[in-house]
Enzyme design. Structure first.
Site, short mmCIF file in Angstrom:
data_model
loop_
_atom_site.label_atom_id
_atom_site.label_comp_id
_atom_site.label_asym_id
_atom_site.label_seq_id
_atom_site.Cartn_x
_atom_site.Cartn_y
_atom_site.Cartn_z
N SER A 67 -7.33 2.27 5.72
CA SER A 67 -6.80 1.52 6.86
C SER A 67 -5.37 1.93 7.18
CB SER A 67 -6.87 0.02 6.57
OG SER A 67 -8.21 -0.39 6.44
N GLU A 68 -4.51 1.95 6.18
CA GLU A 68 -3.12 2.31 6.46
C GLU A 68 -3.00 3.76 6.90
OE1 GLU A 68 1.43 1.89 4.95
OE2 GLU A 68 -0.12 0.67 4.03
N ALA A 69 -3.78 4.65 6.32
CA ALA A 69 -3.71 6.06 6.69
C ALA A 69 -4.15 6.29 8.13
CB ALA A 69 -4.56 6.90 5.74
#
Length: 167
Positions: A67-69
């Site tokens: 998700s963060e990537a």
């Protein structure tokens, strides 16, 4: 008739090679990036031993990493390849994904401001008998600080994105 060049074009990079060039941690867990634009970043992950917790289900930390990537890649593009940094990640896990499941991940911007961007990332399990049917595994909201100066030691950080993104 013009003579043909004896040099052939190199084959296009595989999706796995593209992912490795853009984001090494995503590549390490087996995620494969399919589309990269300032409006959408998506790809897929086959749940394997390297992305599972001991109970043979997708590790929540892997969902958070993906998700963060994906949000960071999208925000980096949307900010004109300026440096971005995640400042908040909130993720809800709705359903488990088991060993062997195919997961589709998609990041879309909610708000693209000059200094703050907010992206939503949805990870969904793809139905093996009908790929149009997906069930939500997790939903994340990622807030990123944007348009920061790129440090000298990281000036080439956006080169792989320029090469593979649809701008």
């Amino acid at each position: 008739m013009a003579p043909q060049s004896s040099q052939s074009q190199p084959p296009p990079p595989s999706p796995e090679d593209k992912t490795g060039a853009i984001d090494a941690p995503l590549h390490a867990v087996g995620f494969v990036i399919q589309e990269v634009t300032p409006q959408k970043v998506c790809g897929h992950l086959r749940v394997t031993e390297r992305s599972c917790q001991p109970f043979k289900v997708l590790h929540g930390g892997v969902s958070a990493l993906v998700s963060e990537a994906l949000a960071s890649i999208g925000a980096h593009l949307a900010s004109g390849l300026q440096r971005v940094a995640g400042i908040h990640l909130s993720i809800n896990h709705m359903k488990r994904a088991e060993l062997g499941d195919l997961i589709y991940g998609e990041a879309l911007p909610i708000s693209v401001g000059k200094t703050i961007q907010v992206w939503e990332v949805r990870l969904s399990k793809i139905n093996p008998s009908n790929s149009d049917i997906k069930s939500l595994v997790s939903s994340a909201r990622v807030t990123l600080l944007c348009n920061m100066a790129v440090p000298q030691h990281a000036k080439d950080a956006g080169e792989a994105l320029k090469k593979y993104a649809k701008l």
